[in-house]
Design a protein around this motif. Sequence first.
Motif, PDB file in Angstrom:
ATOM      1  N   VAL A   1      38.927  40.696  53.596  1.00  0.00           N
ATOM      2  CA  VAL A   1      39.956  39.941  52.871  1.00  0.00           C
ATOM      3  C   VAL A   1      40.160  40.430  51.442  1.00  0.00           C
ATOM      4  O   VAL A   1      41.094  39.988  50.762  1.00  0.00           O
ATOM      5  CB  VAL A   1      39.625  38.430  52.846  1.00  0.00           C
ATOM      6  CG1 VAL A   1      39.636  37.868  54.255  1.00  0.00           C
ATOM      7  CG2 VAL A   1      38.293  38.165  52.167  1.00  0.00           C
ATOM      8  N   GLY A   2      39.339  41.337  50.967  1.00  0.00           N
ATOM      9  CA  GLY A   2      39.498  41.855  49.617  1.00  0.00           C
ATOM     10  C   GLY A   2      39.153  40.834  48.550  1.00  0.00           C
ATOM     11  O   GLY A   2      38.661  39.738  48.840  1.00  0.00           O
TER      12      GLY A   2
ATOM     13  N   ILE B   1      45.031  44.430  56.146  1.00  0.00           N
ATOM     14  CA  ILE B   1      46.334  44.629  55.507  1.00  0.00           C
ATOM     15  C   ILE B   1      46.534  46.098  55.146  1.00  0.00           C
ATOM     16  O   ILE B   1      47.653  46.624  55.237  1.00  0.00           O
ATOM     17  CB  ILE B   1      46.467  43.717  54.270  1.00  0.00           C
ATOM     18  CG1 ILE B   1      46.613  42.270  54.754  1.00  0.00           C
ATOM     19  CG2 ILE B   1      47.650  44.121  53.389  1.00  0.00           C
ATOM     20  CD1 ILE B   1      46.695  41.237  53.674  1.00  0.00           C
TER      21      ILE B   1
ATOM     22  N   VAL C   1      52.640  38.821  44.635  1.00  0.00           N
ATOM     23  CA  VAL C   1      53.264  38.322  45.866  1.00  0.00           C
ATOM     24  C   VAL C   1      54.767  38.154  45.673  1.00  0.00           C
ATOM     25  O   VAL C   1      55.559  38.427  46.585  1.00  0.00           O
ATOM     26  CB  VAL C   1      52.606  36.995  46.303  1.00  0.00           C
ATOM     27  CG1 VAL C   1      53.349  36.393  47.500  1.00  0.00           C
ATOM     28  CG2 VAL C   1      51.141  37.211  46.654  1.00  0.00           C
TER      29      VAL C   1
ATOM     30  N   SER D   1      42.228  44.900  47.366  1.00  0.00           N
ATOM     31  CA  SER D   1      42.684  43.563  46.984  1.00  0.00           C
ATOM     32  C   SER D   1      42.878  42.616  48.158  1.00  0.00           C
ATOM     33  O   SER D   1      42.659  41.408  48.035  1.00  0.00           O
ATOM     34  CB  SER D   1      44.006  43.671  46.210  1.00  0.00           C
ATOM     35  OG  SER D   1      43.868  44.506  45.085  1.00  0.00           O
ATOM     36  N   SER D   2      43.297  43.171  49.317  1.00  0.00           N
ATOM     37  CA  SER D   2      43.626  42.314  50.460  1.00  0.00           C
ATOM     38  C   SER D   2      42.802  42.600  51.709  1.00  0.00           C
ATOM     39  O   SER D   2      42.913  41.880  52.697  1.00  0.00           O
ATOM     40  CB  SER D   2      45.118  42.447  50.800  1.00  0.00           C
ATOM     41  OG  SER D   2      45.910  42.081  49.700  1.00  0.00           O
TER      42      SER D   2
ATOM     43  N   GLY E   1      41.444  40.216  45.759  1.00  0.00           N
ATOM     44  CA  GLY E   1      42.624  39.791  45.002  1.00  0.00           C
ATOM     45  C   GLY E   1      43.051  40.867  44.027  1.00  0.00           C
ATOM     46  O   GLY E   1      42.228  41.640  43.534  1.00  0.00           O
TER      47      GLY E   1
ATOM     48  N   GLN F   1      46.683  34.611  52.101  1.00  0.00           N
ATOM     49  CA  GLN F   1      45.454  34.831  51.339  1.00  0.00           C
ATOM     50  C   GLN F   1      45.533  34.153  49.978  1.00  0.00           C
ATOM     51  O   GLN F   1      44.552  33.569  49.503  1.00  0.00           O
ATOM     52  CB  GLN F   1      45.206  36.324  51.154  1.00  0.00           C
ATOM     53  CG  GLN F   1      44.670  37.033  52.380  1.00  0.00           C
ATOM     54  CD  GLN F   1      44.312  38.489  52.093  1.00  0.00           C
ATOM     55  OE1 GLN F   1      44.632  39.034  51.042  1.00  0.00           O
ATOM     56  NE2 GLN F   1      43.632  39.130  53.029  1.00  0.00           N
TER      57      GLN F   1
ATOM     58  N   ARG G   1      44.125  32.257  45.121  1.00  0.00           N
ATOM     59  CA  ARG G   1      44.337  33.387  44.218  1.00  0.00           C
ATOM     60  C   ARG G   1      45.680  33.220  43.493  1.00  0.00           C
ATOM     61  O   ARG G   1      46.581  34.044  43.588  1.00  0.00           O
ATOM     62  CB  ARG G   1      44.325  34.700  45.003  1.00  0.00           C
ATOM     63  CG  ARG G   1      42.981  35.013  45.661  1.00  0.00           C
ATOM     64  CD  ARG G   1      43.065  36.241  46.552  1.00  0.00           C
ATOM     65  NE  ARG G   1      41.779  36.559  47.145  1.00  0.00           N
ATOM     66  CZ  ARG G   1      41.595  37.487  48.088  1.00  0.00           C
ATOM     67  NH1 ARG G   1      42.635  38.185  48.536  1.00  0.00           N
ATOM     68  NH2 ARG G   1      40.396  37.724  48.581  1.00  0.00           N
TER      69      ARG G   1
ATOM     70  N   VAL H   1      49.384  38.423  53.066  1.00  0.00           N
ATOM     71  CA  VAL H   1      49.037  38.432  51.642  1.00  0.00           C
ATOM     72  C   VAL H   1      49.332  37.066  51.018  1.00  0.00           C
ATOM     73  O   VAL H   1      48.555  36.555  50.205  1.00  0.00           O
ATOM     74  CB  VAL H   1      49.815  39.539  50.891  1.00  0.00           C
ATOM     75  CG1 VAL H   1      49.588  39.428  49.383  1.00  0.00           C
ATOM     76  CG2 VAL H   1      49.381  40.915  51.367  1.00  0.00           C
TER      77      VAL H   1
ATOM     78  N   PHE I   1      45.944  47.791  48.359  1.00  0.00           N
ATOM     79  CA  PHE I   1      45.866  46.825  49.461  1.00  0.00           C
ATOM     80  C   PHE I   1      44.457  46.764  50.035  1.00  0.00           C
ATOM     81  O   PHE I   1      43.960  45.681  50.371  1.00  0.00           O
ATOM     82  CB  PHE I   1      46.862  47.198  50.565  1.00  0.00           C
ATOM     83  CG  PHE I   1      48.255  46.688  50.321  1.00  0.00           C
ATOM     84  CD1 PHE I   1      48.484  45.357  50.016  1.00  0.00           C
ATOM     85  CD2 PHE I   1      49.357  47.531  50.421  1.00  0.00           C
ATOM     86  CE1 PHE I   1      49.774  44.875  49.793  1.00  0.00           C
ATOM     87  CE2 PHE I   1      50.651  47.062  50.199  1.00  0.00           C
ATOM     88  CZ  PHE I   1      50.854  45.743  49.890  1.00  0.00           C
TER      89      PHE I   1
ATOM     90  N   ASP J   1      47.433  35.899  41.558  1.00  0.00           N
ATOM     91  CA  ASP J   1      48.124  36.971  42.274  1.00  0.00           C
ATOM     92  C   ASP J   1      49.575  36.630  42.606  1.00  0.00           C
ATOM     93  O   ASP J   1      50.254  37.403  43.296  1.00  0.00           O
ATOM     94  CB  ASP J   1      47.379  37.304  43.578  1.00  0.00           C
ATOM     95  CG  ASP J   1      46.064  38.011  43.330  1.00  0.00           C
ATOM     96  OD1 ASP J   1      45.899  38.565  42.227  1.00  0.00           O
ATOM     97  OD2 ASP J   1      45.213  38.013  44.229  1.00  0.00           O
TER      98      ASP J   1
END
Length: 403
Positions: free
Chosen positions: A281-282, A333, A84, A328-329, A284, A71, A77, A68, A325, A80
């Motif tokens: 990868v989503g 993930i 994190v 967004s990711s 964010g 990313q 991002r 994460v 997750f 975000d």
Amino acid sequence: MKKNLKNIYVTFFSLFCAVVPFTDLGEAIPNIALLVLLVLFPFVVQKEDWKKILDKRFYTLYFLIFLVTIQLVIFSRLEDFKFVSTLLLVILVLIISIPIKNKLIPILSFIYGSLALLIVSTINLVSHYMLSGQFNMTVGDHVSSILLGDRPYIGYVYVLSFCMCLYVATQISKAKFLYYVLALLFLVFLLIISARISLISIVVVVLSYLFYTKNLKKVGLIIIVLTLFSIIMFTVNPSLKKRFFISNNNHSFEQIVKFEPRYFIWSCANEIFFNNKNYFVGKGFVVINNELESCYVNRLDFADKKQQDFFVRSKFNTHNQFINFLLSSGILIFLIFIIFFLLWLKLDYKSYYSFILLISLILFCSVENVLARQMGAELFALTLIFSTMISSNIKNSEGHSIK
């Protein structure tokens, strides 16, 4: 000197555990304790302590947080970063826990911190009733002010305390009755404040006991008592009936489903997922929250404009850490997060108390973005810490089941 530092360290870690339930009231409260612990940590930690978190059950969590973070950097991002940072807080709390040798002190501190929160909330509840002349714990801003935090998170605090009281009762025989009474007290308060997912977690905790004991008469008695007690609470507590959509109104199943906010939240999340081209990868965390808000603005199936305005104003996130997750990711993930729980359950399923802690955490993550806020990250970390402490005690004593 070093012994004194260790005692001070244990004291501040216990203080941290005790004030976590009050995080929504003021995030600075646990942060001060964390700061002191960080300063003292290099002077009390020993080489063998690191083994506690260099365990395969933690590797998937570390890998998830690493990905994460990567990313955030690769896809710029920066918005975000706050999310994190809460993930990193989980790692920080895990690390500062490793010098703690006495397993019961932090657990007891959390229990009594939760009890203090319950007492203050009870005073607030009585005061509210005296001033307003009504008992309404269904919805409203007054609910959070009474509980000193959001109901799902405060509810999980009491679920965790309930489970820990059951465990402590097996460790301190002279005070067994006291901790069973405290467990009952936490349960009663959950019924009073109508914390739905927390009550469901308690039911799962009790039913799980079936797989860990041969004393079926005891289990049957517990289930009967809880059932009768719950029926009484549903009868005398109108808020509880409303929260579970039990009323005299003849609503259709579809109408009842739409009373639950997560119906619209997860429906929007579903639309976003199938319109999303970035499965791996989503998009964010902040971007997904913005897309959810846009979905609320454009939906046509709300009961009325008032309900729609409520959703738009509230800016609800996905209310599910797994879905969060995933959107967004990305799928990888999302799968790692599932594997993390499956691996932990596989390693600790023989310990009843570790098992119910993890099941409760999974249920919590299924209805809230637990890792999106400081209190959630702290509760997530403490659940893992307490689970590890309990399972290590059982392995050391070569006892894997309860009777």
